[in-house]
Design a protein around this motif. Sequence first.
Motif, PDB file in Angstrom:
ATOM      1  N   SER A 107       0.212   4.739   7.376  1.00 20.87           N
ATOM      2  CA  SER A 107      -0.491   3.454   7.468  1.00 20.87           C
ATOM      3  C   SER A 107      -0.826   2.892   6.088  1.00 20.87           C
ATOM      4  O   SER A 107      -1.325   1.781   5.986  1.00 20.87           O
ATOM      5  N   ASN A 108      -0.537   3.663   5.028  1.00 20.89           N
ATOM      6  CA  ASN A 108      -0.799   3.211   3.670  1.00 20.89           C
ATOM      7  C   ASN A 108       0.497   2.923   2.925  1.00 20.89           C
ATOM      8  O   ASN A 108       1.589   3.247   3.395  1.00 20.89           O
ATOM      9  N   SER A 109       0.338   2.335   1.756  1.00 18.22           N
ATOM     10  CA  SER A 109       1.481   2.005   0.916  1.00 18.22           C
ATOM     11  C   SER A 109       1.030   2.100  -0.535  1.00 18.22           C
ATOM     12  O   SER A 109      -0.166   2.117  -0.825  1.00 18.22           O
ATOM     13  N   THR A 110       1.992   2.189  -1.452  1.00 22.55           N
ATOM     14  CA  THR A 110       1.686   2.290  -2.877  1.00 22.55           C
ATOM     15  C   THR A 110       2.107   1.010  -3.578  1.00 22.55           C
ATOM     16  O   THR A 110       3.264   0.592  -3.483  1.00 22.55           O
ATOM     17  N   LEU A 111       1.164   0.399  -4.289  1.00 23.72           N
ATOM     18  CA  LEU A 111       1.395  -0.858  -4.988  1.00 23.72           C
ATOM     19  C   LEU A 111       1.388  -0.634  -6.496  1.00 23.72           C
ATOM     20  O   LEU A 111       0.535   0.072  -7.027  1.00 23.72           O
TER      21      LEU A 111
ATOM     22  N   VAL B   4      -7.559  -6.186 -10.555  1.00 21.27           N
ATOM     23  CA  VAL B   4      -6.630  -6.890  -9.675  1.00 21.27           C
ATOM     24  C   VAL B   4      -7.240  -6.916  -8.280  1.00 21.27           C
ATOM     25  O   VAL B   4      -7.832  -5.933  -7.832  1.00 21.27           O
ATOM     26  N   GLU B   5      -7.113  -8.043  -7.612  1.00 18.64           N
ATOM     27  CA  GLU B   5      -7.592  -8.186  -6.237  1.00 18.64           C
ATOM     28  C   GLU B   5      -6.421  -8.618  -5.357  1.00 18.64           C
ATOM     29  O   GLU B   5      -5.639  -9.486  -5.738  1.00 18.64           O
ATOM     30  N   VAL B   6      -6.294  -8.010  -4.178  1.00 17.99           N
ATOM     31  CA  VAL B   6      -5.242  -8.375  -3.229  1.00 17.99           C
ATOM     32  C   VAL B   6      -5.884  -8.683  -1.890  1.00 17.99           C
ATOM     33  O   VAL B   6      -6.913  -8.109  -1.522  1.00 17.99           O
TER      34      VAL B   6
ATOM     35  N   ILE C 179      -3.039   3.048  -3.977  1.00 22.49           N
ATOM     36  CA  ILE C 179      -2.913   3.129  -2.527  1.00 22.49           C
ATOM     37  C   ILE C 179      -3.608   1.934  -1.875  1.00 22.49           C
ATOM     38  O   ILE C 179      -4.788   1.672  -2.135  1.00 22.49           O
ATOM     39  N   VAL C 180      -2.861   1.218  -1.028  1.00 23.37           N
ATOM     40  CA  VAL C 180      -3.407   0.080  -0.284  1.00 23.37           C
ATOM     41  C   VAL C 180      -2.915   0.192   1.163  1.00 23.37           C
ATOM     42  O   VAL C 180      -1.908   0.853   1.432  1.00 23.37           O
ATOM     43  N   PRO C 181      -3.599  -0.451   2.101  1.00 25.42           N
ATOM     44  CA  PRO C 181      -3.097  -0.472   3.470  1.00 25.42           C
ATOM     45  C   PRO C 181      -1.741  -1.176   3.538  1.00 25.42           C
ATOM     46  O   PRO C 181      -1.510  -2.159   2.838  1.00 25.42           O
ATOM     47  N   SER C 182      -0.858  -0.669   4.351  1.00 28.24           N
ATOM     48  CA  SER C 182       0.437  -1.333   4.526  1.00 28.24           C
ATOM     49  C   SER C 182       0.263  -2.609   5.336  1.00 28.24           C
ATOM     50  O   SER C 182      -0.766  -2.824   5.979  1.00 28.24           O
ATOM     51  N   GLY C 183       1.281  -3.473   5.271  1.00 24.89           N
ATOM     52  CA  GLY C 183       1.232  -4.713   6.043  1.00 24.89           C
ATOM     53  C   GLY C 183       1.491  -5.933   5.197  1.00 24.89           C
ATOM     54  O   GLY C 183       1.956  -5.842   4.056  1.00 24.89           O
TER      55      GLY C 183
ATOM     56  N   PHE D 289       3.426 -11.296   0.441  1.00 21.22           N
ATOM     57  CA  PHE D 289       4.281 -10.149   0.180  1.00 21.22           C
ATOM     58  C   PHE D 289       3.966  -9.061   1.189  1.00 21.22           C
ATOM     59  O   PHE D 289       2.947  -9.085   1.875  1.00 21.22           O
ATOM     60  N   THR D 290       4.884  -8.108   1.281  1.00 20.67           N
ATOM     61  CA  THR D 290       4.786  -7.039   2.277  1.00 20.67           C
ATOM     62  C   THR D 290       4.651  -5.695   1.594  1.00 20.67           C
ATOM     63  O   THR D 290       5.389  -5.387   0.653  1.00 20.67           O
ATOM     64  N   MET D 291       3.714  -4.891   2.074  1.00 21.75           N
ATOM     65  CA  MET D 291       3.569  -3.506   1.629  1.00 21.75           C
ATOM     66  C   MET D 291       4.096  -2.605   2.743  1.00 21.75           C
ATOM     67  O   MET D 291       3.534  -2.567   3.841  1.00 21.75           O
ATOM     68  N   PRO D 292       5.210  -1.886   2.480  1.00 25.31           N
ATOM     69  CA  PRO D 292       5.850  -1.109   3.542  1.00 25.31           C
ATOM     70  C   PRO D 292       5.050   0.132   3.923  1.00 25.31           C
ATOM     71  O   PRO D 292       4.508   0.830   3.066  1.00 25.31           O
ATOM     72  N   ALA D 293       4.971   0.413   5.224  1.00 20.47           N
ATOM     73  CA  ALA D 293       4.240   1.580   5.712  1.00 20.47           C
ATOM     74  C   ALA D 293       4.892   2.859   5.202  1.00 20.47           C
ATOM     75  O   ALA D 293       6.099   3.058   5.342  1.00 20.47           O
ATOM     76  N   GLY D 294       4.092   3.716   4.586  1.00 19.18           N
ATOM     77  CA  GLY D 294       4.588   4.980   4.099  1.00 19.18           C
ATOM     78  C   GLY D 294       5.486   4.876   2.887  1.00 19.18           C
ATOM     79  O   GLY D 294       6.078   5.867   2.455  1.00 19.18           O
ATOM     80  N   GLY D 295       5.596   3.668   2.290  1.00 21.42           N
ATOM     81  CA  GLY D 295       6.482   3.471   1.148  1.00 21.42           C
ATOM     82  C   GLY D 295       5.748   2.894  -0.040  1.00 21.42           C
ATOM     83  O   GLY D 295       4.542   3.070  -0.202  1.00 21.42           O
TER      84      GLY D 295
END
Length: 311
Positions: free
Chosen positions: A33-37, A59-61, A96-100, A143-149
């Motif tokens: 459920s997380n992603s790396t930015l 940085v804020e997202v 680490i950020v939530p994916s989505g 932009f998209t943060m991929p789950a587990g990626g």
Amino acid sequence: MRIPHTTIVKPALAVACALLASCGGDDSMTAQSNSTLRLDITDAPLDTASKVWLQFTGVEVKPAGGTSQNFTFPAKGFDLLTLRNGNAANLLGDTIVPSGEYEWVRLILDSTAGSSYIVDATGQHDLRIPSGAETGLKLVRGFTMPAGGRADFTIDFVLNKSIIAPPGQAPNYLMKPVLRMTDNITVGVIAGTFAPMNLAAIPACANKVPKVYLYQGAGVAPDDLYNPLNGSMDSAPTIDPLVTTTAALNASSQYAYRIAFVPAGTYTVAFTCDNDDPAVDEDVAPAIPLQFTVYSQPVVVAAGQTAIVNF
């Protein structure tokens, strides 16, 4: 900022987990459920300055439909003019950020007086960024943060569209940032050289350095830069250049250029030896329109590849 995930299992619960073989799913579900930015910054060159210094503290997202997340760090300063021709600097390391899906990203500026400035031929001057201390530099771009990626992005400061010298504020400068954000796995490079005999055949290029303009799409009629920040500046062209760069002499004494972080697609490349003054509209008399030499064939950029366009 990495957020550690720790699981404590009591002995009795551990036995139950072993029998049911189900308790170990929490960590894997969290990872999925997380992603790396990661965020880097780069710059398109600016001819009117020798240094453009910006200092950041975070940085804020903003996730779509969610609450924004703020990641702070000790002040980091960068001379943007050193980040050109494909060079980039890391602003936000693996985080680490939530994916989505996400709606925007904001670069938080250091609010300390004098932390942002510009150096030109007359010395160092303040660089004022309206509301910069309160709102930072906000880029509204989904932009998209991929789950587990992971996702690696580069933010390009298009300085020749961002830096202006407002009347009555000399010698200080104003920055109303024009930013573009690229996904590093979907970008390529355009590079090339200028044949000395071809430049010699163009009177306007005598003792001048060629400047390269990149336009989205094939067969684009090139035009000068459009700066919408001041009504007296250039009228909007049909298509504004995505980015520009200035050629430089290489080891073979040829002028060469390189444009990095170009999203995959089709482009038109043109060059001029004229100076494009953003305070002058070259489309309006008595100004003389910029004279371009156009690369006549479409230039196709593929991710991870370099397209060669020689003049």
